[in-house]
Design a protein around this motif. Sequence first.
Motif: not given
Length: 389
Positions: A219-220, A223, A227-228, A294
Amino acid sequence: MQLDMPTLWMMLLLSCATQTLSVGWVAYRNSGDGLGIWAGGLALDTLAIVLLGLRERIPDLLSIVGGNVALASAYACFLAALLQLLGYRRRGWLCWAPPVLAAAGFAYWLDDLLARLLFSGVLCTAQLGILLGLLIASRPVGRGRHLLVGAFAISLCISLLRFLLLLSGQVEIVDVTVEVPIQSWLVLASFVSTVLGANGFVLMAKELADQRFRLLAQKDGLTGAWNRARLEEVARREIERQQRHGHPVSLMMIDIDRFKQINDRFGHAAGDRVLVAFCRLVQGSIRASDVLGRWGGEEFLLVLPDTSLSSAVELAERIRSLLAAQSFPDVEKVTASFGVTTRQAEESWAQWLHRSDLLLYRAKAGGRDRVEAYEESTQGTVRLSEQPA
């Protein structure tokens, strides 16, 4: 073969006491996963073994009523621990009702062995059935859950076997104070169930904690979007799924326009609030199967399973319009640009992503606050473009 009953009772007692100390030590300063409650249940189980094992050596009120209330309370603790571990709302009456019923029932039928044994069989079977049902219906699947199902299944079989023997008129066999071969094997099965249950719950708690940590790692932090690394994992999974079943899968690349100017003019805290609000807006506009992540900075990717290009473009335009109409405290109007593609046959993840990136660049070059997309047809490339009226 008949096993020595006093030895079996001592083995069962030592096993419960050891498991209580072990689980209690693991639960020390770690109260959020139900381990402390489970340790309490094991302690009550140990107390029940002591009281029932001292039958005819201590008053019946203490041995029979106290022992069975402790056993019912132990199962209630196991249920409360499972509910906490699995994230369910604890239903208080399921936890306090069995001990209260045990106290009332065994006190009332203290001098009636047959009624006592029938009541015990019904109560234990009901509690174990609820525990098994909760485990079978729960989502987490792992070795810990399997051990717990095995433990409660053994206990349920013991309870049902005692009940059936009782119904067949073999009351003396069901009485735990009678030394007969089947009673020895039932106590040995209880020992196995105790060991499986304690180890299964600790393992299940560890597996669920590991799963939560893995999700947090994907997780970012700002936000809450993926994640990537998670995005690439999902994209490759959807590519494999498309290759097997032929369902369309679309990709949306989104970039918030002039985000650097927002940071420079209003500060990074204001920029962070824009990113969080944007993710909240997108999450409220997509399906549960769609995956938002993100990609980096103010750039986001949206993977859309089972979505055609026209549907993806329609969604992008809806998000674009909602964002443009939303007001942000201390920040002027916020817009975004979109590059939308549907994966083509034999296209790799890198190629698919590159096409989306090119379209996003085209949207930026075309004036921003717009959606760019294209698809391949038998007549050649068809360009789809959406921009504000």
